[in-house]
Every structure is written in structure tokens, then in C-alpha cells.
Scaffold this motif. Structure first.
Motif, PDB file in Angstrom:
ATOM      1  N   ASP A 218       0.841  -1.194   0.000  1.00 36.05           N
ATOM      2  CA  ASP A 218       0.000   0.000   0.000  1.00 36.05           C
ATOM      3  C   ASP A 218       0.881   1.251   0.000  1.00 36.05           C
ATOM      4  O   ASP A 218       1.696   1.453   0.913  1.00 36.05           O
ATOM      5  N   ALA A 219       0.742   2.092  -1.015  1.00 34.65           N
ATOM      6  CA  ALA A 219       1.597   3.264  -1.180  1.00 34.65           C
ATOM      7  C   ALA A 219       1.501   4.225  -0.003  1.00 34.65           C
ATOM      8  O   ALA A 219       2.514   4.768   0.454  1.00 34.65           O
ATOM      9  N   GLN A 220       0.298   4.451   0.518  1.00 34.78           N
ATOM     10  CA  GLN A 220       0.144   5.379   1.639  1.00 34.78           C
ATOM     11  C   GLN A 220       0.822   4.829   2.887  1.00 34.78           C
ATOM     12  O   GLN A 220       1.508   5.548   3.598  1.00 34.78           O
ATOM     13  N   ALA A 221       0.648   3.543   3.159  1.00 35.91           N
ATOM     14  CA  ALA A 221       1.288   2.932   4.330  1.00 35.91           C
ATOM     15  C   ALA A 221       2.809   3.029   4.224  1.00 35.91           C
ATOM     16  O   ALA A 221       3.486   3.398   5.188  1.00 35.91           O
ATOM     17  N   LEU A 222       3.356   2.722   3.058  1.00 34.79           N
ATOM     18  CA  LEU A 222       4.803   2.785   2.867  1.00 34.79           C
ATOM     19  C   LEU A 222       5.320   4.214   2.987  1.00 34.79           C
ATOM     20  O   LEU A 222       6.398   4.455   3.534  1.00 34.79           O
ATOM     21  N   SER A 223       4.540   5.176   2.523  1.00 37.03           N
ATOM     22  CA  SER A 223       4.913   6.578   2.675  1.00 37.03           C
ATOM     23  C   SER A 223       4.925   6.978   4.143  1.00 37.03           C
ATOM     24  O   SER A 223       5.828   7.680   4.598  1.00 37.03           O
ATOM     25  N   ASP A 224       3.930   6.516   4.901  1.00 32.34           N
ATOM     26  CA  ASP A 224       3.870   6.809   6.333  1.00 32.34           C
ATOM     27  C   ASP A 224       5.051   6.204   7.083  1.00 32.34           C
ATOM     28  O   ASP A 224       5.560   6.791   8.033  1.00 32.34           O
ATOM     29  N   ILE A 225       5.494   5.024   6.656  1.00 27.07           N
ATOM     30  CA  ILE A 225       6.611   4.327   7.311  1.00 27.07           C
ATOM     31  C   ILE A 225       7.930   5.024   7.002  1.00 27.07           C
ATOM     32  O   ILE A 225       8.789   5.170   7.864  1.00 27.07           O
ATOM     33  N   GLY A 226       8.105   5.436   5.782  1.00 29.60           N
ATOM     34  CA  GLY A 226       9.360   6.071   5.386  1.00 29.60           C
ATOM     35  C   GLY A 226      10.327   5.069   4.782  1.00 29.60           C
ATOM     36  O   GLY A 226       9.953   3.965   4.407  1.00 29.60           O
ATOM     37  N   GLU A 227      11.599   5.470   4.719  1.00 30.34           N
ATOM     38  CA  GLU A 227      12.616   4.647   4.064  1.00 30.34           C
ATOM     39  C   GLU A 227      12.779   3.296   4.752  1.00 30.34           C
ATOM     40  O   GLU A 227      12.864   3.211   5.973  1.00 30.34           O
ATOM     41  N   ILE A 228      12.832   2.254   3.948  1.00 34.26           N
ATOM     42  CA  ILE A 228      13.060   0.892   4.441  1.00 34.26           C
ATOM     43  C   ILE A 228      14.434   0.473   3.932  1.00 34.26           C
ATOM     44  O   ILE A 228      14.675   0.462   2.722  1.00 34.26           O
ATOM     45  N   PRO A 229      15.355   0.158   4.846  1.00 35.35           N
ATOM     46  CA  PRO A 229      16.724  -0.182   4.435  1.00 35.35           C
ATOM     47  C   PRO A 229      16.776  -1.412   3.517  1.00 35.35           C
ATOM     48  O   PRO A 229      15.909  -2.289   3.571  1.00 35.35           O
ATOM     49  N   ASP A 230      17.805  -1.466   2.673  1.00 42.28           N
ATOM     50  CA  ASP A 230      18.043  -2.633   1.831  1.00 42.28           C
ATOM     51  C   ASP A 230      18.107  -3.872   2.707  1.00 42.28           C
ATOM     52  O   ASP A 230      18.652  -3.843   3.813  1.00 42.28           O
ATOM     53  N   GLY A 231      17.545  -4.965   2.229  1.00 41.68           N
ATOM     54  CA  GLY A 231      17.563  -6.216   2.970  1.00 41.68           C
ATOM     55  C   GLY A 231      16.421  -6.343   3.965  1.00 41.68           C
ATOM     56  O   GLY A 231      16.317  -7.343   4.656  1.00 41.68           O
ATOM     57  N   GLU A 232      15.572  -5.333   4.060  1.00 38.72           N
ATOM     58  CA  GLU A 232      14.429  -5.373   4.967  1.00 38.72           C
ATOM     59  C   GLU A 232      13.139  -5.188   4.176  1.00 38.72           C
ATOM     60  O   GLU A 232      13.152  -4.686   3.053  1.00 38.72           O
ATOM     61  N   THR A 233      12.042  -5.598   4.786  1.00 39.77           N
ATOM     62  CA  THR A 233      10.718  -5.378   4.209  1.00 39.77           C
ATOM     63  C   THR A 233       9.748  -5.156   5.353  1.00 39.77           C
ATOM     64  O   THR A 233      10.095  -5.363   6.517  1.00 39.77           O
TER      65      THR A 233
END
Length: 86
Positions: free
Chosen positions: A35-50
Motif C-alpha cells: 500500500d503506497a500510503q502505508a509505505l509513505s507513512d513508514i518512510g525509508e526501508i533499508p536494503d535487505g528489509e521489508t
């Protein structure tokens, strides 16, 4: 790493599911968040994580004793070099 099933919200092998490791950590199997809005709310997700989504009810398994396993003490193994079993 040794991995032990703790519990699931949808039966064995389903999602979401919690596992304990012999590293003292918890593994979470859930639904990948897209979900684009959820991911925007979370912010940057480091490489190797989800980010995965789980139901709140499975968090009750996080404090389960590691000496019991609802699947007859079956453990799943991945690379176990030098690791003690749970």
C-alpha cells in the motif's frame, strides 16, 4: 540458525505466523505491505528489509515457552553451523 514454530493465525503453514530463533529473535511471516500510503507513512526501508502485515492476535505467541511446540516439537532448520538447538 534454528527456527521453531510458535503459532499462526490461520493454521499450520498459513499466514500470519510467528517463529522463534536460537538467536533470541522472532521471525514474522505475513503479507508484504504494498500500500503506497502505508509505505509513505513508514518512510525509508533499508536494503535487505521489508515490512509485513500481521494480525494482532498472533502476538500472543511471542511469549510462548520454547519447550513446547503445537506441531509436535518439529523444528525447521536452515544453516545451523555452530548453533545450539532451541
Amino acid at each position: 540458525m534454528r527456527v521453531k514454530y510458535l503459532g499462526s493465525g490461520s493454521g499450520e503453514g498459513g499466514s500470519p505466523t510467528l517463529f522463534a530463533t536460537d538467536r533470541g529473535t522472532i521471525l514474522v511471516q505475513g503479507y508484504v505491505v504494498t500500500d503506497a500510503q502505508a509505505l509513505s507513512d513508514i518512510g525509508e526501508i533499508p536494503d535487505g528489509e521489508t515490512v509485513v502485515e500481521i494480525t494482532r492476535d498472533i502476538l500472543r505467541y511471542a511469549d510462548e515457552p520454547l519447550t513446547t511446540d503445537p506441531r509436535n516439537n518439529r523444528q525447521r532448520a536452515t544453516s545451523t553451523e555452530g548453533q545450539e538447538a532451541l
